[in-house]
Design a protein around this motif. Structure first.
Motif, mmCIF file in Angstrom:
data_model
loop_
_atom_site.group_PDB
_atom_site.id
_atom_site.type_symbol
_atom_site.label_atom_id
_atom_site.label_comp_id
_atom_site.label_asym_id
_atom_site.label_seq_id
_atom_site.Cartn_x
_atom_site.Cartn_y
_atom_site.Cartn_z
ATOM 1 N N ASN A 12 0.807 -1.227 0.000
ATOM 2 C CA ASN A 12 0.000 0.000 0.000
ATOM 3 C C ASN A 12 0.840 1.277 0.000
ATOM 4 O O ASN A 12 0.311 2.367 0.266
ATOM 5 N N ASN A 225 -3.595 7.070 1.151
ATOM 6 C CA ASN A 225 -4.398 5.931 1.599
ATOM 7 C C ASN A 225 -3.970 5.403 2.973
ATOM 8 O O ASN A 225 -4.416 4.338 3.398
ATOM 9 N N ASN A 240 -2.570 8.792 -3.046
ATOM 10 C CA ASN A 240 -2.647 7.346 -2.824
ATOM 11 C C ASN A 240 -1.541 6.605 -3.562
ATOM 12 O O ASN A 240 -1.013 7.084 -4.574
#
Length: 256
Positions: A12, A225, A240
């Motif tokens: 991520n 994010n 993000n």
């Protein structure tokens, strides 16, 4: 001459939604090196799990296993082992609670027994479930464990408060390292090397195990994010990971 060092979480953060390295991110790593800035992976994952990513990014300096195993230019400089006695006590409690767990080092991992929770956890990070071998730790060094559970966080933290530090990084699992272990510890070991003395430090992260990393550097960056409680630790919040977050963050600091 090294002009800076940048630490990157993987899931991520440096990686996309499919846990792959986008070409634009690999190109950004190349640009950093051209500018005499060292890119470093700083991850809860272990070396054997990320070799493909390291190769594509051309990164050979890694703070792995949540700071428990660190390599610089491919050579180990720090390791924090979990003892056999600790693993045996942990195994007893985990078994009593119906939980399986994984032991890991820089070369491989082993599961003590298969459970559906194990399948869920490794599906969540697009990785295969490890081979089952409950005795692997007896003949191999262990730097990290993963307990497969979707709850019981407080129970494990309280039961092993003098032995381990826990990081919940998926809905189905918690990373387990020696008490006090963190990415911050691994980063500090790396920064003790002469080549990194007195250089500006940066870090990009999104999750619970990244908070210590963000605290360890001069310029902490949270992904757009990132978990809400992680963002206050950042000097800058980029976009993000799926929206050019790494590139935008590096450009913000004029590193590329």
């Amino acid at each position: 001459m090294t002009k800076g060092i940048v630490f990157f979480d993987l899931d991520n953060t440096l990686l996309n939604a499919d846990t792959k390295l986008d070409n634009e991110v690999a190109d950004a790593m190349s640009q950093l090196r051209q500018n005499d800035i060292v890119p470093v992976i700083s991850s809860g994952r272990n070396i054997f799990e990320i070799q493909t990513i390291m190769d594509k990014a051309a990164i050979d300096t890694v703070v792995s296993a949540n700071g428990s195993y660190v390599i610089n230019h491919g050579q180990p400089i720090y390791e924090s082992k979990i003892t056999d006695e600790q693993i045996e006590r942990f195994s007893k409690i985990a078994t009593e609670h119906g939980n399986s767990f994984v032991v890991l080092n820089d070369q491989t991992s082993r599961l003590n027994k298969f459970t559906q929770m194990a399948q869920n956890a490794f599906d969540n990070v697009n990785s295969p479930v490890p081979t089952v071998d409950a005795n692997f730790y007896k003949t191999n060094p262990i730097y990290m464990m993963i307990i497969l559970t979707d709850s019981e966080d407080d129970f494990y933290r309280q039961t092993f408060e003098n032995d381990f530090t826990f990081y919940r990084n998926t809905p189905f699992s918690m990373d387990v390292v020696a008490q006090g272990g963190s990415k911050k510890v691994g980063i500090k070991k790396l920064l003790e090397l002469p080549e990194y003395s007195d250089v500006p430090t940066y870090a990009f992260g999104d999750g619970n195990n990244d908070i210590a990393m963000l605290e360890a550097v001069d310029h902490p960056v949270a992904m757009g994010n990132a978990l809400p409680h992680v963002k206050p630790y950042a000097e800058f919040v980029t976009t993000n990971n799926t929206n050019h977050g790494i590139v935008n963050g590096l450009k913000h600091f004029k590193l590329i």
